[in-house]
Design an enzyme around this catalytic site. Structure first.
Site, short mmCIF file in Angstrom:
data_model
loop_
_atom_site.label_atom_id
_atom_site.label_comp_id
_atom_site.label_asym_id
_atom_site.label_seq_id
_atom_site.Cartn_x
_atom_site.Cartn_y
_atom_site.Cartn_z
N ILE A 190 1.07 -32.23 -1.46
CA ILE A 190 1.63 -30.91 -1.13
C ILE A 190 0.80 -29.82 -1.80
O ILE A 190 0.55 -28.76 -1.23
CB ILE A 190 3.11 -30.80 -1.60
CG1 ILE A 190 3.97 -31.89 -0.96
CG2 ILE A 190 3.68 -29.41 -1.33
CD1 ILE A 190 4.24 -31.70 0.50
N GLU A 235 6.61 -36.71 16.49
CA GLU A 235 6.73 -36.11 15.15
C GLU A 235 5.37 -35.81 14.52
O GLU A 235 5.27 -34.92 13.68
CB GLU A 235 7.56 -37.02 14.23
CG GLU A 235 6.94 -38.37 13.84
CD GLU A 235 7.23 -39.50 14.81
OE1 GLU A 235 7.47 -39.22 16.01
OE2 GLU A 235 7.19 -40.68 14.39
N HIS A 239 4.76 -40.96 19.43
CA HIS A 239 5.39 -40.39 18.22
C HIS A 239 5.21 -38.88 18.22
O HIS A 239 4.22 -38.37 17.68
CB HIS A 239 4.75 -40.99 16.96
CG HIS A 239 5.14 -42.40 16.71
ND1 HIS A 239 6.25 -42.76 15.98
CD2 HIS A 239 4.58 -43.56 17.12
CE1 HIS A 239 6.35 -44.07 15.95
NE2 HIS A 239 5.35 -44.59 16.63
N CYS A 295 9.48 -44.29 20.25
CA CYS A 295 8.75 -45.56 20.22
C CYS A 295 9.72 -46.74 20.31
O CYS A 295 10.29 -46.99 21.35
CB CYS A 295 7.82 -45.62 19.01
SG CYS A 295 6.44 -46.72 19.30
N LEU A 296 10.00 -47.44 19.18
CA LEU A 296 11.00 -48.50 19.25
C LEU A 296 12.33 -47.93 19.76
O LEU A 296 13.07 -48.59 20.47
CB LEU A 296 11.19 -49.12 17.86
CG LEU A 296 12.25 -50.21 17.78
CD1 LEU A 296 11.90 -51.40 18.66
CD2 LEU A 296 12.44 -50.68 16.35
N1 GLN Z 1 7.66 -52.55 17.48
C1 GLN Z 1 7.38 -51.76 18.64
C2 GLN Z 1 5.99 -52.05 19.20
O1 GLN Z 1 5.17 -52.61 18.54
C3 GLN Z 1 7.56 -50.30 18.35
C4 GLN Z 1 6.55 -49.74 17.42
C5 GLN Z 1 6.93 -48.39 16.87
O2 GLN Z 1 8.08 -47.97 16.94
N2 GLN Z 1 6.00 -47.68 16.29
O3 GLN Z 1 5.71 -51.69 20.31
#
Ligand code: GLN
Length: 531
Positions: free
Chosen positions: A19, A510, A508, A382-383
């Site tokens: 930071i 974020e 992602h 993602c997941l």
């Molecule tokens: N485990 C899942 C995959 O490999 C999701 C990965 C994640 O959320 N970054 O596709």
């Protein structure tokens, strides 16, 4: 000509060197200078991609697909610049290069040693980044605490590099902690003095001290630090605990931190454009309304594991003038659906973030079922998207026991499966679908509404994908595929049109949210959550 700023830490780890470095980067950027950064991590992993988030926190991903230390996320958010593979250097990656060269015969005849081979490789990483970014200033943060055995080659490389560059071209900022003794009501400087002694024993004299402290540092203690650590009086900088990390650059600016740096590096100061940042901090401090957002994951004991998600939520909150409070939900507890209902009763929105492995997945599916049935604003990442697809397949499309083959290889409906290219990959390091990929967005969808564009680029880190064979079936049951890879093969965003905000993405988002430019998908979630 690039000037180099090395950041080391003493007394304790987790001082917030990242930071502090990011804040300095911000202050230099605000003056119109270009800034590049590097994080040197002394561990042997080639990158943090193979480490547990419990060990190391989040793995941050750059556009060019580097799996990096989470500090790079802070740097990108503060400096508002995209960094790269060159920005993350570990002992593992340095040794890997040197050993490959040795095997190739590049050093034929020589005994390969820490000095000079490892230290030269470290110095060459600094130069490589400098050649690539051609910045006015290059900030290089060395992970760990001074005195650690494993960081010694980095410290020696810096010592040499500083000597070679000469004064006025390279400086060392040393960050320390001043512990506060409750009983005597004193801030103690001795540990800082000791850590500077250790630094000096390696041949490094810091030019600036940045001291983390819970209380204001009295003048007498600053004088003492300056005298015994041999730094100028103005170069003892206080870094107090702040309510928000985004206040740190302003607190440092008040003490002329950037000016001190510029003076040492013999560079003329420029006017700092901080108006926008100041108004951001004002908004952070003056919002009255609070909304609660749940994050249902499995690494909830260590909030650093989802740091970019948390920051992205905050950014969108700031833009909507609301404070966002995170409610951490351990997805394993949600395997009991009554518990799930109880835990989600008081939240305005829910995020199911990324993750790996089966633990907690059934709980995540329950969470998603609950938010879908109760029209609670939801963002799956993602997941989180893969779970949303399995849940929809099971409970809406009637595909009983649908699952990702990551969790059930024998599932009758593998709605999420390994990508073809992934099937033959053996190793685990750096082999996922990584970094920025374009995505085409369908008009008339929620995704289009928030992005305002049909072509976006987002960062990925995963092995599994929605199985194309099930897309038609899921579509006909009401799932909208609002974002697809440009070739139409990979599902990137799904949503449920008739709910307020049920959007999930394979990438992602974020990683691309910035305090002054919140991410569209987080904006969408927060907007719906406020409603
Ligand atoms: N485990 C899942 C995959 O490999 C999701 C990965 C994640 O959320 N970054 O596709």
């Amino acid at each position: 000509m690039t000037k180099f700023i090395f950041i080391t830490g003493g007394v304790v780890s987790s001082l917030g060197k990242g930071i502090i470095g990011a804040s300095l980067g911000k202050l230099l950027r605000a003056r119109g200078f270009s800034v590049a950064i590097q994080k040197f991590d002394p561990y042997i992993n080639v990158d943090p991609g193979t480490m547990s988030p419990f060990q190391h926190g989040e793995v941050f991903v750059t556009d060019d697909g580097a799996e990096t230390d989470l500090d790079l996320g802070h740097y990108e958010r503060f400096i508002d610049t995209n960094f790269s593979q060159l920005s993350n250097v570990t002992s593992g990656s340095v040794y890997q290069t040197v050993i490959q060269k040795e095997r190739r015969g590049d050093y034929l005849g020589a005994t390969v040693q820490v000095i000079p081979h490892i230290t030269n490789e470290i110095k060459s990483r600094i130069i490589k980044a400098q050649k690539h970014f051609k910045p006015d200033f290059q900030i290089i943060e060395i992970g760990g605490t001074i005195g650690d055995i494993e960081s010694l080659p980095f410290i020696e490389a810096i010592r040499q590099f500083k000597t070679e560059q000469g004064i006025a071209n390279a400086i060392n900022i040393h960050c320390t902690l001043l512990p506060y003794l409750q009983t005597s009501g004193e801030l103690k400087t001795k540990p800082s003095q000791h850590s500077v002694t250790v630094l000096r024993s390696y041949g490094l004299q810091p030019e600036i001290l940045v001291c983390r402290t819970a209380k204001p540092i009295p003048k007498t203690e600053k004088d003492k630090l300056a005298l015994f650590c041999s730094v100028a009086r103005e170069a003892v900088i206080e870094c107090r605990d702040m309510k928000s990390i985004y206040e740190v650059p302003l607190a440092l600016e008040e003490q002329n931190f950037a000016q001190v740096v510029l003076k040492l590096l013999q560079t003329e100061d420029k006017n700092a454009e901080l108006a926008e940042w100041r108004s951001l901090v004002e908004r952070i401090n003056n919002t009255k309304k609070t909304i609660r957002i749940a994050i249902a994951g499995k690494y909830t004991k260590l909030s650093d594991a989802y740091i970019s998600v948390v920051e992205a939520v905050k950014h969108a909150g700031y833009a909507h003038n609301v404070k966002t409070e995170i409610k951490w939900i351990n997805s394993e507890e949600c395997i009991d659906s009554n518990k799930c209902k109880e835990l989600l009763g008081d939240v305005a929105g829910v995020i199911v973030p990324g993750g790996f492995g089966v633990r907690g997945v059934e709980g995540k599916l329950n969470v998603i079922k609950y938010v879908r049935e109760n029209n609670i604003p939801f963002l799956g990442i993602c997941l989180g998207m893969q779970c949303a697809v399995s849940e929809f397949a099971r409970n809406v499309a009637g595909l009983k026991d649908a699952n990702s083959t990551e969790f059930d290889e024998g599932t009758p409906y593998p709605v999420v499966d390994l990508m073809l290219e992934q099937k033959n990959i053996k190793g685990y390091g750096g082999t996922m679908r990584l970094g920025a990929y374009d995505c085409h967005i369908k008009k008339g969808t929620k995704a289009f509404e928030v992005y305002g564009s049909t072509r976006i680029s987002e960062r990925h880190r995963h092995r599994y994908e929605v199985n194309t064979e099930y897309i038609e079936k899921l579509k006909s049951s009401g799932l909208e595929f609002s974002g697809m890879s440009p070739d139409g093969m990979l599902s990137e965003i799904v949503e449920i049109p008739n709910l307020d905000w049920f959007v999930a993405c394979q990438f992602h988002p974020e990683f691309k949210s910035r305090p002054e430019r919140p991410h569209p998908l987080f904006m969408g979630l927060i907007k719906a959550a406020i409603k």
